[in-house]
Design a protein around this motif. Sequence first.
Motif, mmCIF file in Angstrom:
data_model
loop_
_atom_site.group_PDB
_atom_site.id
_atom_site.type_symbol
_atom_site.label_atom_id
_atom_site.label_comp_id
_atom_site.label_asym_id
_atom_site.label_seq_id
_atom_site.Cartn_x
_atom_site.Cartn_y
_atom_site.Cartn_z
ATOM 1 N N PRO A 249 44.302 -3.984 -8.108
ATOM 2 C CA PRO A 249 44.285 -2.781 -8.953
ATOM 3 C C PRO A 249 44.236 -3.099 -10.447
ATOM 4 N N VAL A 250 44.948 -4.141 -10.863
ATOM 5 C CA VAL A 250 44.908 -4.528 -12.275
ATOM 6 C C VAL A 250 43.516 -5.011 -12.659
ATOM 7 N N MET A 251 42.899 -5.810 -11.788
ATOM 8 C CA MET A 251 41.539 -6.299 -12.050
ATOM 9 C C MET A 251 40.541 -5.155 -12.099
ATOM 10 N N VAL A 252 40.695 -4.166 -11.217
ATOM 11 C CA VAL A 252 39.778 -3.033 -11.197
ATOM 12 C C VAL A 252 39.775 -2.338 -12.553
ATOM 13 N N ARG A 253 40.960 -2.096 -13.105
ATOM 14 C CA ARG A 253 41.024 -1.444 -14.421
ATOM 15 C C ARG A 253 40.409 -2.330 -15.490
ATOM 16 N N GLN A 254 40.693 -3.632 -15.408
ATOM 17 C CA GLN A 254 40.149 -4.574 -16.391
ATOM 18 C C GLN A 254 38.622 -4.599 -16.348
ATOM 19 N N LEU A 255 38.069 -4.660 -15.142
ATOM 20 C CA LEU A 255 36.618 -4.708 -15.002
ATOM 21 C C LEU A 255 35.971 -3.386 -15.386
ATOM 22 N N ASP A 256 36.603 -2.277 -15.037
ATOM 23 C CA ASP A 256 36.046 -0.984 -15.395
ATOM 24 C C ASP A 256 35.974 -0.830 -16.913
ATOM 25 N N ASP A 257 37.022 -1.249 -17.608
ATOM 26 C CA ASP A 257 37.015 -1.204 -19.076
ATOM 27 C C ASP A 257 35.930 -2.121 -19.644
ATOM 28 N N ALA A 258 35.783 -3.314 -19.049
ATOM 29 C CA ALA A 258 34.787 -4.266 -19.547
ATOM 30 C C ALA A 258 33.366 -3.732 -19.363
ATOM 31 N N LEU A 259 33.088 -3.121 -18.210
ATOM 32 C CA LEU A 259 31.763 -2.542 -18.001
ATOM 33 C C LEU A 259 31.532 -1.354 -18.932
ATOM 34 N N GLY A 260 32.598 -0.620 -19.220
ATOM 35 C CA GLY A 260 32.477 0.460 -20.191
ATOM 36 C C GLY A 260 32.089 -0.062 -21.570
ATOM 37 N N ARG A 261 32.690 -1.178 -21.959
ATOM 38 C CA ARG A 261 32.323 -1.800 -23.234
ATOM 39 C C ARG A 261 30.869 -2.279 -23.202
ATOM 40 N N PHE A 262 30.459 -2.869 -22.109
ATOM 41 C CA PHE A 262 29.081 -3.329 -21.945
ATOM 42 C C PHE A 262 28.116 -2.162 -22.164
ATOM 43 N N ALA A 263 28.402 -1.022 -21.530
ATOM 44 C CA ALA A 263 27.530 0.143 -21.654
ATOM 45 C C ALA A 263 27.477 0.650 -23.088
ATOM 46 N N GLN A 264 28.605 0.628 -23.773
ATOM 47 C CA GLN A 264 28.641 1.086 -25.167
ATOM 48 C C GLN A 264 27.756 0.222 -26.061
ATOM 49 N N VAL A 265 27.859 -1.108 -25.897
ATOM 50 C CA VAL A 265 27.079 -2.012 -26.734
ATOM 51 C C VAL A 265 25.594 -1.929 -26.378
ATOM 52 N N ILE A 266 25.288 -1.769 -25.098
ATOM 53 C CA ILE A 266 23.894 -1.580 -24.684
ATOM 54 C C ILE A 266 23.302 -0.355 -25.376
ATOM 55 N N GLU A 267 24.034 0.746 -25.362
ATOM 56 C CA GLU A 267 23.512 1.968 -25.974
ATOM 57 C C GLU A 267 23.332 1.797 -27.475
ATOM 58 N N ARG A 268 24.284 1.121 -28.130
ATOM 59 C CA ARG A 268 24.194 0.929 -29.581
ATOM 60 C C ARG A 268 23.083 -0.051 -29.963
ATOM 61 N N ASP A 269 23.001 -1.193 -29.256
ATOM 62 C CA ASP A 269 22.073 -2.254 -29.660
ATOM 63 C C ASP A 269 20.681 -2.119 -29.047
ATOM 64 N N LEU A 270 20.605 -1.553 -27.838
ATOM 65 C CA LEU A 270 19.313 -1.455 -27.158
ATOM 66 C C LEU A 270 18.791 -0.027 -27.081
ATOM 67 N N GLY A 271 19.643 0.942 -27.426
ATOM 68 C CA GLY A 271 19.223 2.334 -27.406
ATOM 69 C C GLY A 271 19.013 2.905 -26.019
ATOM 70 N N ARG A 272 19.707 2.352 -25.038
ATOM 71 C CA ARG A 272 19.535 2.796 -23.659
ATOM 72 C C ARG A 272 20.879 3.212 -23.071
ATOM 73 N N SER A 273 20.933 4.419 -22.561
ATOM 74 C CA SER A 273 22.155 4.944 -21.959
ATOM 75 C C SER A 273 22.106 4.732 -20.451
ATOM 76 N N VAL A 274 23.004 3.901 -19.933
ATOM 77 C CA VAL A 274 22.925 3.524 -18.520
ATOM 78 C C VAL A 274 24.174 3.869 -17.712
ATOM 79 N N ALA A 275 25.277 4.186 -18.366
ATOM 80 C CA ALA A 275 26.562 4.289 -17.668
ATOM 81 C C ALA A 275 26.559 5.346 -16.575
ATOM 82 N N ALA A 276 25.920 6.488 -16.817
ATOM 83 C CA ALA A 276 26.026 7.611 -15.890
ATOM 84 C C ALA A 276 24.858 7.718 -14.926
#
Length: 461
Positions: free
Chosen positions: A259-286
């Motif tokens: 459960p701790v890892m799940v939260r950690q990974l979910d937050d990390a993928l959320g950060r990945f999506a944020q940087v992708i949208e900012r740097d590459l201009g592509r919204s992928v999270a949803a």
Amino acid sequence: MKFLIAMDSFKGSLDAVAACHAVARGVMSACPSARCDIAPMADGGEGTLDALLASVGGRHRSAMVHDPLMRPVRAEYGLLDAPADGDAQNFGDIQGIEGGPHDGGLRAGGAHSGDHAPRAMAAESGRVAVVEMARASGLQYVDEHTRDPLRASTFGTGELIRHALDDGAHTIIVTLGGSATNDGGAGIAQALGARLLDANGRDLEPGGAALARLDHIDIARMDPRLAHTVFCIAADVTNSLTGPTGASAVFGPQKGATPVMVRQLDDALGRFAQVIERDLGRSVAAVAGAGAGGGTGAGLLAFTNATVEPGIQLVATASRLADRARTADVCITGEGRIDGQTAYGKTLSGVAQIVKQANPRIVVVALAGAVARGVAAVPQTAVGSPDTAGGIDSLVTGTGVPDGADRSVSADLYACGIDAAFPIIREPQSLADACRETADNLAATAANVARLLAAVADADR
């Protein structure tokens, strides 16, 4: 009586081709006059490469790459034959099956909703490659002692893509499923030349956890061939990247995430999506399907011109399943387990809906090693279903599932078009024995199904 046999693999025991032949053997033993039409199936997970090669023709290729823990391993990918002129549209135009199990869902394509899929049909022989991510990044490379969802990387899948490009592929079908990874496809991007950098300008180490420190993305050195390559993501689920139904919450635990890892990974993928949208201009999270393969769908959408397709529709189109169903009386389909995920993009539900649409009178029978309790119930609250209530904490702790409910149940199996479902186990036995006897159990159950249907047909005359 004509039987259309459209089986998926039974993990750990039979591939889809062998499963189809076992069912045909059983049908013919009971009804020697029956005609059996074999169509190996897959939903975008493990086995999709072999199902496509069986349906379209082609050849296996192999290359040395890295497994999820970055150890050298030899893995296979495929190069498909060019379809015959009469079959070209069937193979290339995934939209040819309208109103299937996910019509209007996965085809959204998110950041890249162009009509790339039909271009696959025009490729020359060997110019369409199939990369099954489980071949390089699959769960088979780890066990309960070595699995590490925080560090597991899709780098090897990216290497297979690079080898396919070296072979001259202009279209690459990437099938997601069965991965040991939860890195959002970051490893694929790194293998293809992207740099994922922290605040000090250092490259991130492999794995999903490192993405929490992602500061910016540098794509200056990405393989230039990617800009001219059509990518089709064949997904077996519709999960988004993050949140209660995202990659980490739903699939992380089966890869060893606590459960701790799940939260950690979910937050990390959320950060990945944020940087992708900012740097590459592509919204992928949803995007539906972005969470497939531990989030690999999102990474491919971000770094290539990919679209997402339901894996079952892709294979069904390639094998002309709908056309073949029009002249069949019975369709026997099946896979290792029928449970709550069956209705959400899995082979059985996809096959049932496609053949019923083509031939409303066809009888659809599903065979499985196990049929979960309550598959006809409709609680719509189990893990991975669209209506899950509560947040990610309720899912990883189990509180999102009502008391007394079968955790695996999330939809009415029979509403998918399946007329009857049968477990193939004939007596109490261990899992190891069941796996060894899968072919015989399939044949015996198929024989009984054929006898029953033949008896009913005789009684109606």
